[in-house]
Every structure is written in C-alpha cells, then in structure tokens.
Scaffold this active site. Structure first.
Site, PDB file in Angstrom:
ATOM      1  N   LYS A  23     -11.048  19.312  12.568  1.00 29.50           N
ATOM      2  CA  LYS A  23     -11.333  20.228  13.671  1.00 29.50           C
ATOM      3  C   LYS A  23     -12.545  21.113  13.354  1.00 29.50           C
ATOM      4  O   LYS A  23     -13.454  21.264  14.164  1.00 29.50           O
ATOM      5  CB  LYS A  23     -10.091  21.085  13.950  1.00 29.50           C
ATOM      6  CG  LYS A  23     -10.277  21.997  15.131  1.00 29.50           C
ATOM      7  CD  LYS A  23      -9.040  22.829  15.396  1.00 29.50           C
ATOM      8  CE  LYS A  23      -7.958  21.981  16.021  1.00 29.50           C
ATOM      9  NZ  LYS A  23      -6.957  22.746  16.736  1.00 29.50           N
ATOM     10  N   ARG A  93      -6.027  28.517  13.817  1.00 24.70           N
ATOM     11  CA  ARG A  93      -5.451  27.177  13.933  1.00 24.70           C
ATOM     12  C   ARG A  93      -5.651  26.389  12.663  1.00 24.70           C
ATOM     13  O   ARG A  93      -6.679  26.508  11.998  1.00 24.70           O
ATOM     14  CB  ARG A  93      -6.140  26.365  15.036  1.00 24.70           C
ATOM     15  CG  ARG A  93      -5.925  26.852  16.420  1.00 24.70           C
ATOM     16  CD  ARG A  93      -6.902  26.108  17.326  1.00 24.70           C
ATOM     17  NE  ARG A  93      -7.060  26.769  18.586  1.00 24.70           N
ATOM     18  CZ  ARG A  93      -6.463  26.372  19.708  1.00 24.70           C
ATOM     19  NH1 ARG A  93      -5.704  25.317  19.727  1.00 24.70           N
ATOM     20  NH2 ARG A  93      -6.653  27.039  20.814  1.00 24.70           N
ATOM     21  N   GLY A 102      -0.017  18.697  16.398  1.00 25.31           N
ATOM     22  CA  GLY A 102       1.207  19.471  16.615  1.00 25.31           C
ATOM     23  C   GLY A 102       2.061  19.687  15.378  1.00 25.31           C
ATOM     24  O   GLY A 102       3.139  20.257  15.457  1.00 25.31           O
ATOM     25  N   MET A 104       1.270  21.320  12.494  1.00 26.48           N
ATOM     26  CA  MET A 104       1.132  22.590  11.774  1.00 26.48           C
ATOM     27  C   MET A 104       0.974  23.743  12.769  1.00 26.48           C
ATOM     28  O   MET A 104       1.038  23.563  13.963  1.00 26.48           O
ATOM     29  CB  MET A 104      -0.038  22.513  10.817  1.00 26.48           C
ATOM     30  CG  MET A 104       0.297  21.643   9.614  1.00 26.48           C
ATOM     31  SD  MET A 104      -1.040  21.581   8.466  1.00 26.48           S
ATOM     32  CE  MET A 104      -2.251  20.696   9.390  1.00 26.48           C
ATOM     33  N   ARG A 337     -12.356  15.116  18.787  1.00 21.90           N
ATOM     34  CA  ARG A 337     -11.992  14.255  17.655  1.00 21.90           C
ATOM     35  C   ARG A 337     -11.898  12.825  18.169  1.00 21.90           C
ATOM     36  O   ARG A 337     -11.786  12.615  19.385  1.00 21.90           O
ATOM     37  CB  ARG A 337     -10.657  14.691  17.048  1.00 21.90           C
ATOM     38  CG  ARG A 337      -9.510  14.605  18.022  1.00 21.90           C
ATOM     39  CD  ARG A 337      -8.232  15.130  17.405  1.00 21.90           C
ATOM     40  NE  ARG A 337      -7.179  15.150  18.410  1.00 21.90           N
ATOM     41  CZ  ARG A 337      -6.092  15.896  18.366  1.00 21.90           C
ATOM     42  NH1 ARG A 337      -5.916  16.703  17.353  1.00 21.90           N
ATOM     43  NH2 ARG A 337      -5.176  15.837  19.290  1.00 21.90           N
ATOM     44  N   HIS A 455       3.017  16.050  23.929  1.00 22.73           N
ATOM     45  CA  HIS A 455       3.344  15.737  22.534  1.00 22.73           C
ATOM     46  C   HIS A 455       3.928  14.335  22.416  1.00 22.73           C
ATOM     47  O   HIS A 455       3.510  13.522  21.594  1.00 22.73           O
ATOM     48  CB  HIS A 455       4.338  16.780  22.005  1.00 22.73           C
ATOM     49  CG  HIS A 455       4.822  16.474  20.629  1.00 22.73           C
ATOM     50  ND1 HIS A 455       5.992  15.782  20.383  1.00 22.73           N
ATOM     51  CD2 HIS A 455       4.265  16.710  19.426  1.00 22.73           C
ATOM     52  CE1 HIS A 455       6.132  15.643  19.091  1.00 22.73           C
ATOM     53  NE2 HIS A 455       5.108  16.199  18.480  1.00 22.73           N
ATOM     54  N   SER A 764      -0.169 -19.747  -7.567  1.00 20.19           N
ATOM     55  CA  SER A 764       0.092 -18.827  -6.456  1.00 20.19           C
ATOM     56  C   SER A 764       0.864 -17.642  -7.030  1.00 20.19           C
ATOM     57  O   SER A 764       1.924 -17.821  -7.640  1.00 20.19           O
ATOM     58  CB  SER A 764       0.904 -19.528  -5.370  1.00 20.19           C
ATOM     59  OG  SER A 764       1.165 -18.619  -4.329  1.00 20.19           O
ATOM     60  N   CYS A 831       1.426 -15.300  -2.732  1.00 21.08           N
ATOM     61  CA  CYS A 831       2.422 -15.517  -1.676  1.00 21.08           C
ATOM     62  C   CYS A 831       3.544 -14.490  -1.724  1.00 21.08           C
ATOM     63  O   CYS A 831       4.505 -14.587  -0.972  1.00 21.08           O
ATOM     64  CB  CYS A 831       2.961 -16.938  -1.718  1.00 21.08           C
ATOM     65  SG  CYS A 831       3.832 -17.314  -3.241  1.00 21.08           S
ATOM     66  N   TYR A 851      -7.028 -17.552  -1.293  1.00 18.64           N
ATOM     67  CA  TYR A 851      -6.298 -17.220  -0.064  1.00 18.64           C
ATOM     68  C   TYR A 851      -5.177 -16.228  -0.334  1.00 18.64           C
ATOM     69  O   TYR A 851      -4.753 -16.036  -1.468  1.00 18.64           O
ATOM     70  CB  TYR A 851      -5.714 -18.490   0.581  1.00 18.64           C
ATOM     71  CG  TYR A 851      -4.620 -19.143  -0.235  1.00 18.64           C
ATOM     72  CD1 TYR A 851      -3.293 -18.742  -0.096  1.00 18.64           C
ATOM     73  CD2 TYR A 851      -4.912 -20.143  -1.148  1.00 18.64           C
ATOM     74  CE1 TYR A 851      -2.295 -19.319  -0.854  1.00 18.64           C
ATOM     75  CE2 TYR A 851      -3.918 -20.727  -1.913  1.00 18.64           C
ATOM     76  CZ  TYR A 851      -2.601 -20.306  -1.763  1.00 18.64           C
ATOM     77  OH  TYR A 851      -1.615 -20.856  -2.525  1.00 18.64           O
TER      78      TYR A 851
HETATM   79  C1  PEP Z   1       7.531 -13.902  -5.279  1.00 20.19           C
HETATM   80  O1  PEP Z   1       8.291 -13.778  -6.241  1.00 20.19           O
HETATM   81  O2  PEP Z   1       6.582 -13.141  -5.055  1.00 20.19           O
HETATM   82  C2  PEP Z   1       7.760 -14.985  -4.315  1.00 20.19           C
HETATM   83  C3  PEP Z   1       6.907 -15.195  -3.335  1.00 20.19           C
HETATM   84  O3  PEP Z   1       8.900 -15.685  -4.411  1.00 20.19           O
HETATM   85  P1  PEP Z   1      10.323 -15.166  -3.925  1.00 20.19           P
HETATM   86  O4  PEP Z   1      10.113 -13.922  -3.157  1.00 20.19           O
HETATM   87  O5  PEP Z   1      10.894 -16.262  -3.105  1.00 20.19           O
HETATM   88  O6  PEP Z   1      11.031 -14.971  -5.220  1.00 20.19           O
END
Ligand code: PEP
Ligand code: MG
Length: 881
Positions: A23, A93, A102, A104, A337, A455, A764, A831, A851
């Site tokens: 502000k 303010r 809103g 604070m 803002r 709000h 992975s 993953c 990836y």
């Molecule tokens: C992990 O351990 O990150 C994974 C992807 O396998 P899970 O969650 O199935 O153990």
C-alpha cells in the site's frame, strides 16, 4: 540511510514494496505520477521488525521521525492537530508487502478530541458530521487499539435510538451525538481507568502499536499460512491525512477494478456508496451502487476517475484494484494494487495484456500462480442436472465455481462439519475476517448482503472458492440457523448448490462433470509449452486417468502403480490366493488368473496414451496390505481355497509386519517371489506386442523396479524379468523395444547411483520414500507431528508436500551426477508427489531432469511451473501473492 524508518509519500516508489509494504509503495508511486493522493507517510516494515525486537515498544528516535513527517503534512495542508479552526485528522492503516485484505487493523479519523471536533464542525460547517465522526473514532480506537469490546458502544447507540424512537443512525441529531460522545468517553474510563487520550500524538502512538501488533493476530497468521507469506516480513503503517466520503450527497467512497476480477473482461468494474466512509463498501454493510452510475451523479468526477484508472493500468501494466473517496466532488485515490482475481480472470487478463502489447509472453506466464490453475481444472455442474435443479434465489456472481454442500451458519460449524467429512456451504448475513477458517473449510460461501467487492467476494476470489454474495432475496437467520426465501425455509444441514459464475443458488445437491481446456487457457498453455524444457508426465493407473491427463497435456506416464490394479474388487480374491499360497504351484495358478487382467490393463493404458511413453512400476506395497483382516473375509477366502480357517489365519499372522513400509515390499518381494514380477513383466510385454500388432510400432514400455537400495538387488530382479521377456519373445516370435530402470527412493541407491546406473536405463526419483527414509519420518504417521513442526514454525511446509531441496534434493543431485558418470544419456525423472508442486518442479528443472510426473490434475500446474523455471533463470522476477 540505515536508521530511516519513515518515508513521505513523495519519497517512495513502487519498487520499494518490501520496505514500504504494497500500500505504501503504491501510494508513493501514485503521488509521484501526479494522481490526487491525500498527503501522508509510511512507517516501514523494518520499523515493525524493530518494534518486535524492542519488546513491542516504539523507540524515541522513531517518534521524532514521525513527528517530523507529521509537521510536513501539517504544513502541506495548512492544518494542525487539535486545531479549533481546521484540524488535521489522519487514518492509520496497515500495509504488508503482500496484500492481506481485511486481515489487519485500520483506524480512521485519528486526531479527533474535544478541541478538534469543534474545529471539524467549523471547517465543514456540519456539527452533526463532526460529532458523528468523533463517536465513531472513539469506538474504533477503543476496539482496535485498546481492546474494549465494540458491543459496549453499540449497545449505547441502540439504547439512544430506542429512547428517541428512531431506527437509523442518521436520525440522531448533533445533540444526541454529543451526548453519545460523553457516554463513550465514560465507557473508556470505566474500561481503562484513565481518560480517553486527548493528545493526538498519544493516539497516534497507540494506533501504530496496534497496527504493528495486528501483524500477529490469529486471522492474519492463518491468512499468511494459506498464502505462503513468510511470518517475519512485518507490516508497514501508513499515516495519511483524512478525506471524507461521508460529508453529504456530494461525497462518497468506492472500490473499482480496471477489469472484471471474475472473468477478466476489459471493462471498469466496481461499486461506490454516496455519503459513506472508508470501509463501508468493503465491509458489505450497505449494498452499493454500480460504478457506472457515478457517471449520472457526478459526471466530471467519473471521467476524472476513469482517466486515473487507465493511467494506473498502463503504468503498472496490470489490472488494478483501486480505492477512492470523493469529498465534496473532489476525487482522491487512497490505494491501488494488482487486483485479486480468479484463475479464469487471471488467464484472460494476461492473454489480453499480451494482445494489447502491454506485456510480453514471459511476463504473462510469470503473472499466473501455478497452483491457481487448479481452479480451472475442477468439475462444473452437469448441464442437464443444472437445468433440472430448483433455483431458490439469485445473488451476485462474486467468485466462480460450482459448489454443493450442507448449509451451516457459523464458521466453527463449517470447520466441525469438515472434520466429520461433510461438504458444507457457509451461509452468513455477511462475512468478516473472523470467518476466515470457515471460508477455508467450506465448499462455497453464500451471503445475503455485500457487493462484488465485499469481504466475502474478495477473499473467496483470492482462495478460488465459489461465492454468491449480496443475495438479498434470502433472509439469513443466523440465530435460528435457517434461510428464509420466498415461502420456503432451508434448515442447517440441508443441501444447497451454488453457481458462483452466475450467482445462482439451488436447492439440493447437483452432480458435476470435468471441464475442458479451451479458449484463452489453451492459448496460454501453448505459450507455456514454448518456454519449458522439462517434459511433464503423469502418474496414472487407469485408462480413464491416463486419458484425462492427456487432455491436460501429459506427455507420457511417469508412474503406473500396478498395485492399484490389484486392489480391484473382482481381482482381490485371486491376489489373496496368490499371497497366501504356500507352494509355487498354487501361487502360479493364482498369477495365471491375474495375467490376462493385467495384460488388458496395460493394453488399455497404452491405447489411451497413444505414442507417448509409459513407465510401469512392478508391484511395490507390502503384501500384507492385500490380506483380508476381518474373520468374515478370512472365512470366505479359506472356503474358496479349500483350506482350514485356522490355517489361513496363521498364515496371515505370519505375513504381518511391525514396520511394513520398511518391510517386505518393492523389489524385496521379487527376491522372495520372482514369479510375481515375471507375471507382471509378461503382461507388460505381451500387451506391448499386441498393440504393436495393431499398428502402434513405436511402443516402448519402460519397466520400473521399486525400492532398490543396492545394485545387486537390481541385478537379480533384472535377470529374472529379462528371462521372462525372452520367453515371451520366443513364444510370440516377435519383439518389442523396452527399457528397464529403477526408482531412486532409498538413500543408499542415491549415493551409489553410479553402480545402479550400470544396470538401470532410467532413474525415477521416488521422493515420497526418499523423504521418508532421508528424514526417517514415517509417511503413514508423520502427519500427526508435522503439523506441530509447521505451527511452531520449525518447518514452513511438510517435506512430503514441498521437496526439501537442501537435504533430499542433495541426495537427488548426488544421484544425478553419479548416474550420468556411468551412463551419460540416462533418462531422469521424478514421480513422487513433489513432481506437481511448483517450487519442487523448479528444482527438478535446475537439476537437469528430463521430466516430472504428477497426478493428472497437476499436469497443467507442472507445465506452468516448468516454464516459469526457465524464465526465472533469465530474469529476476518476483510475484505478488
Ligand atoms: C515415491 O516413493 O515417491 C513413489 C512415487 O512411490 P510410492 O509413493 O508409490 O511409494
Ligand atoms: Mg515409493
């Protein structure tokens, strides 16, 4: 200067946000580009931090600095504190670095005392107005700075109206208000055992302290936690000369967005109230007028305002949220803002600004908070069900989305309902910042009062939560916990549905369907894809999830957890027979039953993914997870296997483990029962051969082995599955390319990744297990204590949610380096759950992974985070919260 803690508006700029708060920085910027801003100054966030370091006191040199700046304001305006002719009044303010609407405290009309009230009456020629302002100030100051309950004042006001036989505050005359002021001062004395402070400087010091302290009030803390705002930033305090929107019919106050914050339409969007002050519009107490109506009431002011909004949008190159006050037909701007907006609006505004040549594609990409995309991916009402549903009322479309739930009237009841697993809608007359927890826990919010900038509307849009506001057709009886609408009554616990885009309220629950990516969203995502280097795959175990992920832009499957196929109701008897078999023969028989099912699963997943790569992970969880637990289930399994109940029970007890997540799971299962992995491998390869025959020549299954800690485990398992693959090739007299790789989820594997890479063609990172084993926090139990880590500020976020880059990330870095040393072109992915979390995606980008893989709904989020990671490398950009 190191010890400068106070800046006049003309000393600051928009670049000084971290010091002056959002502000303050913007008030300074507006002042400097020549817009009408009432003069004032900002006490910095650094002063707030110092205030806490000094044991919550204001130190003498700070007070001197404040006095100096006050004198400057007095000089500019030719007004003085406590003046009996023309007194200076100020607002105090809060103003944090990231806006916290809103959350604070604010105090208006500071400087009023027994003398100044006379001066105000004189300078405005309006005694009633002066005393009304004074009694409001005493109440606000007492409540905010001195913690005297508001109700003590409100009840006196009510009593006064009753005695006079009038309904509205406006029916009280100046004598009544004078009497009220005296009564209010008495209340103050009773509560504080001292007179109401007459010295404006003392008022100011107490007000500044109160604002600094409000940084740590519970609702501000919750808001920061929800929005990932660090707790140690502190707030700035803005002290600004007052202008009055409540001086009569030629005055007013309002809020406007330069574009529509719900859908991004390029049209001024806002509201105002004539003869109203400060927070009246935002608080939603009176339902305001639409901004365009100002044109008819005060055409000149309107056109001046429109020009100012255009100037601001061009200057900031973003949609602005602007607060203004009109005092006797003079326009003043009190705040600007970047406007909070829904994800839908955010995308539309960003794309439009690029098309209008105001910003670049990179800037557009950086404008969108990746997690915000989630709002666009969520289900909407099924059109036919919607058409058949009973409409009960229409309100304002305050925040888009579709929500169904049981109605509750108090925030704490919504929180309790959520704890019981119920979906609920918070229904209020109007919401206030105290309702924040209920708003978080609710599926949607319905209020009877308040406009598009109330709000409820602002906070709901910020959270991406569906909200219908200002639904004046309904009567909300919070005490009896019912909604009355036309001739109907809806009681607490009954279902309603809200369409936040149309502002419609329906009776009952309405089914929902998945949305599509189209229009500007699609266009925006193609820009995102132009920038990112990381590929984004999905974690999917069913053709349906795989297909959904493809719609969201997944470029492959990074993790297909085969165990989820085993849990299917129809398969579980065969799975159980396989597990409890005592002989290889018996087990193979059960596996033979499972084989065609698994083959079909894989075929359908390959089909859903088309040419995209698919990583299938072999069975991972501990076997005992599949076992029957209740006696009834054990009995029926025993019968189907033709064995004695007691024998089966014994066998099940044998399989039980104390520490299953560290027990007989992953590749360890294959060491004991290689035939399980052999069956799965056969299914993967046979399905690949089948689909190849049907024309998909490029099929390249990636077989992934879980929980490897030592290369010797991988060698053993790989040998088994390669033998099986060769058998299939011979039987089918056909071949298909494939890869064999491993998860890196055991710390030992990460630090011996050079050895592992001799056998693995890809890695992975299973960062769920890697976090579990790296920290020694059980995945299954850590929730119980990690919340304490978070509430005590030991961890900002659970490491299971946001990758711990320093430690677990270090293990990944080691594995990447070692893996590449052995196999330069090794394919690398992640993953674990972190694969869809924006800051973790950015880390994976920097680490050079190929990836990330995440659940279908997070695929667009990961795509955007991956693009932002590239842009961030080339420019130093920060984003507003
Ligand atoms: C992990 O351990 O990150 C994974 C992807 O396998 P899970 O969650 O199935 O153990
Ligand atoms: Mg794992």
């Amino acid at each position: 200067m190191d010890n400068k803690f106070v800046y006049s508006f003309h000393e600051g700029s928009k670049e000084m946000k971290s010091l002056l708060g959002g502000k303050g920085a913007n008030l300074a910027e507006m002042t400097n580009i020549g817009l009408p801003v009432p003069p004032g100054f900002t006490i910095t966030t650094k002063a707030c931090i110092n205030f806490y370091d000094e044991g919550k006191t204001l130190w003498p040199s700070l007070i001197d600095e404040i006095k100096l700046h006050l004198a400057e304001v007095e000089k500019t305006l030719n007004k003085r504190f406590s003046d009996e002719e023309n007194p200076l009044l100020v607002s105090v303010r809060s103003g944090a670095v990231f806006s916290m609407p809103g959350m604070m405290d604010t105090i208006l009309n500071l400087g009023l005392n027994d003398k100044a009230v006379k001066g105000l009456a004189k300078s405005t020629g309006n005694e009633r107005f002066a005393y009304d302002s004074y009694r409001r100030f005493i109440q606000m100051f007492s409540d905010v700075a001195m913690e005297i309950p508001k109700v003590r004042f409100e009840s006196l006001l009510e009593e006064m109206k009753e005695n006079k036989g009038v309904h509205n505050d406006t029916d009280l005359d100046s004598e009544d208000l004078k009497a009220l002021v005296e009564m209010y001062k008495k209340v103050y004395f009773e509560e504080k055992h001292e007179e109401f402070p007459q010295d404006p400087m003392k008022q100011l010091e107490l007000a500044i302290k109160a604002v600094f302290e409000s940084w740590n009030n519970p609702r501000a803390m919750i808001y920061r936690k929800l929005n990932d705002i660090p707790h140690d930033l502190g707030t700035a305090v803005n002290v600004q000369s007052m202008v009055f929107g409540n001086m009569g019919d030629k005055s007013g106050t309002g809020v406007a967005f330069t574009r529509n914050p719900a859908d991004g339409e390029n049209k001024l969007f806002g509201e105002f109230l004539i003869n109203a002050q400060g927070e009246d519009v935002v608080a939603g107490i009176r339902t305001p007028n639409e901004i365009s109506e100002l044109k008819d009431i005060m055409p000149e002011v309107y056109s001046q305002f429109v020009d100012a909004t255009k100037k601001l949008e061009h200057h900031y190159k973003d949609m602005q949220d602007i607060e203004f006050t009109i005092e006797n037909e003079r326009l003043f701007l009190l705040q600007t803002r970047a406007g909070k907006r829904t994800a839908h609006a955010a995308i539309n505004v960003a794309v439009d600004l690029v098309d209008e040549n105001l910003i670049s594609k990179e800037e557009a990409i950086m404008r969108i908070e990746p997690n915000q995309l989630d709002q666009l991916l969520h289900p909407m009402f099924e059109p036919k069900a919607l058409a058949d549903a009973q409409i009960i009322a229409k309100g304002l479309p305050a925040s888009p989305g579709a929500a169904s739930g049981k109605i509750y009237f108090h925030a704490e009841d919504v929180v309790a309902a959520k704890a019981r697993g119920e979906k609920s809608i918070l229904v209020r007359q109007e919401t206030s910042p105290e309702d924040i927890e209920g708003m978080v826990a609710a599926e949607g919010i319905l209020t009877a009062r308040g406009g598009m900038t109330s709000h409820a509307a602002v906070v709901a849009r910020g959270m991406g939560k569906c909200c219908v506001a200002g639904c004046s057709e309904i009567r909300v009886d919070e005490a009896s916990k019912v909604i009355k609408v036309k001739n109907e009554i809806i009681k607490e616990g009954e279902f309603i549905s809200l369409d936040g885009s149309a502002g419609t309220v329906y009776r009952g629950e309405i089914i929902k369907i998945q949305p599509e990516l189209s229009g500007n969203f699609e266009k925006f995502m193609t820009w995102v894809d132009e920038f990112r280097r990381l590929k984004v795959r999905t974690n999917a175990d069913t053709p349906k999830d795989a297909a959904q992920a493809v719609v969201f832009g997944a470029e492959g499957i990074g993790l297909c957890r085969t165990e989820h196929m085993f849990f299917d109701e129809k398969r579980i008897p065969a799975v159980r027979r396989m597990i409890v078999s005592t002989t290889l023969e018996e087990r193979k028989k059960a596996l033979d039953e499972l084989l065609p099912m698994q083959r079909k699963d894989f075929y359908e997943i390959y089909e859903a993914m088309g040419e995209r790569p698919v990583t299938v992970r072999l069975l991972d969880p501990p076997l005992h997870e599949f076992l029957p637990h209740g006696d009834e289930d054990i009995k029926s399994l025993a019968e189907s296997m033709n064995i004695a109940f007691e024998d089966l029970k014994d066998r099940i007890e044998d399989l039980a483990e104390f520490n299953p997540m560290l027990g007989h799971r992953g590749c360890r299962l294959a060491v004991t029962y290689p035939e399980i992995y052999r069956m799965q491998t056969r299914a993967i390869i046979e399905a690949a051969l089948d689909i190849k025959k049907s024309g998909m020549e490029s099929i390249l299954p990636e077989i992934m082995i879980p929980l490897i800690g030592d290369v010797v485990e991988l060698k053993y398992v790989k040998k088994e599955i390669e033998e099986e693959i060769q058998l299939v090739f011979e039987e089918r007299n056909d071949k298909v390319n494939y890869l064999i790789g491993t998860m890196i989820e055991v710390p030992r594997a990460a630090i011996t990744a050079d050895e592992i890479a001799t056998e693995a063609e890809f890695f992975s990172f299973g960062t769920n297990d890697l976090t579990q084993m790296g920290y020694g926090f059980s995945r299954d139990d850590a929730g119980k204590f990690l919340s304490d880590y978070e509430s005590k500020g030991i961890f900002e976020k659970s490491p299971f949610e946001v990758l711990d880059q320093k430690g677990i990330g270090k293990l990944m870095e080691i594995a990447v380096d070692l893996g590449k040393k052995t196999r330069a072109n090794i394919k690398l992915g992640i993953c674990g759950e972190h694969g869809g979390e924006p800051s973790s995606v950015e880390f994976c980008h920097r680490l050079g992974l190929d990836y990330v893989s995440c659940s279908p709904y997070r695929v667009p989020i990961a795509r955007l985070a991956a693009a932002q990671a590239v842009i961030k490398e080339s420019v130093n950009v920060t984003r507003d919260k």
